[in-house]
Design an enzyme around this catalytic site. Structure first.
Site: not given
Length: 460
Positions: A169, A246, A249, A272, A415
């Site tokens: 991202h 990261d 997700q 999220k 992104c």
């Protein structure tokens, strides 16, 4: 059906239950909502899916647009919020709104207790060994910038290397570009395999004594693929490199254990994971955090202030300058309560099934190209599909799905422009699901997509 109408009974301190599928936790602590046993019935009802049972907790999902029921498939961008989270925010602002850590009056004490309780909830959720390792930030983007500036600028120099993948991202790329420009460190990118996943063997080959940090996603927001973080950490440690993950997700969709993964830094965003916007967190190993300079200066992050210098508080306060997003952090704690009540293993198992159903349904549509690996018995996709339809712009697809069918998906580069260029495209459409979505909604989406394709191809 009656079973579908029944939600999940997730109980929180001082509030009524939500839904009707789980029992109240024991007074011994948050052992968490053992499944309620239903009384036997003469006629067995069809078992409702997790999506059907949890939808009752999300008021926003129960609306129509021009007669079409909303199908919300943009969860990769942000998730919806259960009633318990909204009630928690409302309770804070109505009942004990006050600044934290700085007052001795009752409101400040209650706000501080709730704020620090949220920190402990985050730590427990990711199995951090110490809640001091949890830094509240505005979002995952700020968390990555915190590491880039506080750790990166102090530890990187000319000739050092930062390893990333082309699937990152922008939030995990741009801060390190800033650091690279300021320090002279070099960015090294890992490409894709023919299966359209980051090439782990290439990553392993790029690691050397020049590598100082590896920045990788846990789950791709475009490809739906998952990286073997534990292996990456092992390889990186051999050359003395730090690892930043990261997890935006992954944390909302599956159990994540920071001690098991072993990464030095891990970031995620509340919005999220069914929590409020405007807050996220950084997990960092306490010895590393304690060695880092502050990111921002101001109140709360100091020990003592003199005319010519200041001394700094220990983590986490060192990295939380000024008045934080108090209500939002408490709301994130409520979201974690909700997710924990359901069970992250249960969410993950349901979403694996949902992900396969989405992929197989979508791949059956003529002229559709899905990016990323196909699901298999050993390699599961995240519950998202980025795709294109031959000779049709993804924005046209997303617009007609919304205007004519009430289906909300994403279009654009998500992104991830470098990844899209690597795939040879400028943009894609993306359908991304969460545990409150259902197979029935996937059917509605696919039928609507077919109708949309017919409309757009007839215009051409």
């Amino acid at each position: 059906m009656a079973a579908a109408a029944a939600g999940l009974r997730c109980c929180f301190p001082g509030s009524s239950a939500i839904g009707s599928g789980f029992a109240k936790p024991s007074s011994s602590g948050w052992g968490w909502c053992a499944g309620a046993v239903a009384a036997p019935s003469r006629e067995a009802e069809p078992v409702a899916s997790l999506g059907q049972r949890t939808r009752v907790d999300f008021p926003i999902l129960h609306q129509e647009f021009d007669g079409a029921k909303l199908v919300y498939f943009d969860n990769g961008a942000t998730s919806q919020k259960p009633s318990s989270v909204m009630k928690t925010l409302d309770d804070y602002y109505r009942s004990y709104n006050s600044n934290v850590h700085r007052g001795i009056h009752a409101l400040s004490a209650k706000a501080t207790d709730a704020y620090e309780s949220a920190r402990r909830k985050v730590a427990n959720f990711v199995n951090a060994p110490n809640s001091r390792e949890i830094i509240f930030t505005r979002n995952a983007t700020e968390a990555i910038n915190l590491v880039a500036y506080s750790w990166g600028l102090s530890n990187l120099k000319q000739g050092d290397e930062i390893v990333l993948t082309v699937a990152e991202h922008h939030s995990a790329i741009v801060p390190w570009q800033f650091v690279s420009q300021k320090t002279g460190a070099t960015l090294k990118y890992v490409g894709l395999t023919k299966e359209e996943v980051p090439d782990i063997e290439q990553l392993k080959g790029l690691l050397s004594n020049k590598t100082k940090i590896v920045v990788v996603h846990h789950v791709s927001n475009v490809l739906g693929s998952m990286l073997p973080i534990e292996e990456i950490v092992t390889w990186s440690n051999r050359v003395g490199a730090k690892v930043l993950v990261d997890a935006c997700q992954s944390i909302p969709h599956m159990p994540v254990d920071v001690q098991k993964l072993g990464a030095d830094f891990l970031v995620a965003s509340s919005h999220k994971m069914c929590g409020p916007t405007g807050v996220g967190f950084l997990h960092g190993k306490i010895d590393i955090l304690s060695s880092m300079e502050p990111f921002l200066g101001g109140g709360e992050m100091i020990a003592d202030v003199f005319q010519d210098k200041s001394t700094y508080a220990e983590p986490p306060s060192r990295f939380e300058a000024g008045t934080p997003a108090i209500g939002e952090a408490i709301g994130m704690g409520a979201a974690i309560d909700y997710l924990t009540c359901i069970g992250m293993d249960r969410i993950h198992e349901y979403e694996k099934e949902l992900a396969s159903y989405l992929y197989e349904s979508l791949i059956s549509v003529p002229n559709v190209r899905i990016y990323g690996p196909a699901p298999s018995q050993t390699d599961h996709r995240a519950p998202l599909c980025s795709f294109n339809v031959e000779n049709i712009h993804p924005t046209d697809i997303a617009q007609i799905l919304d205007l004519q069918h009430g289906v909300a998906i994403r279009s654009g580069h998500h992104c991830a422009q470098i990844l899209h260029r690597t795939l040879g495209i400028n943009a894609s459409a993306r359908a991304s699901l969460h545990f409150y979505n259902t197979k029935e909604e996937v059917d509605v989406f696919v039928d609507a997509l077919k109708a949309t394709i017919d409309v757009l191809t007839s215009q051409h």
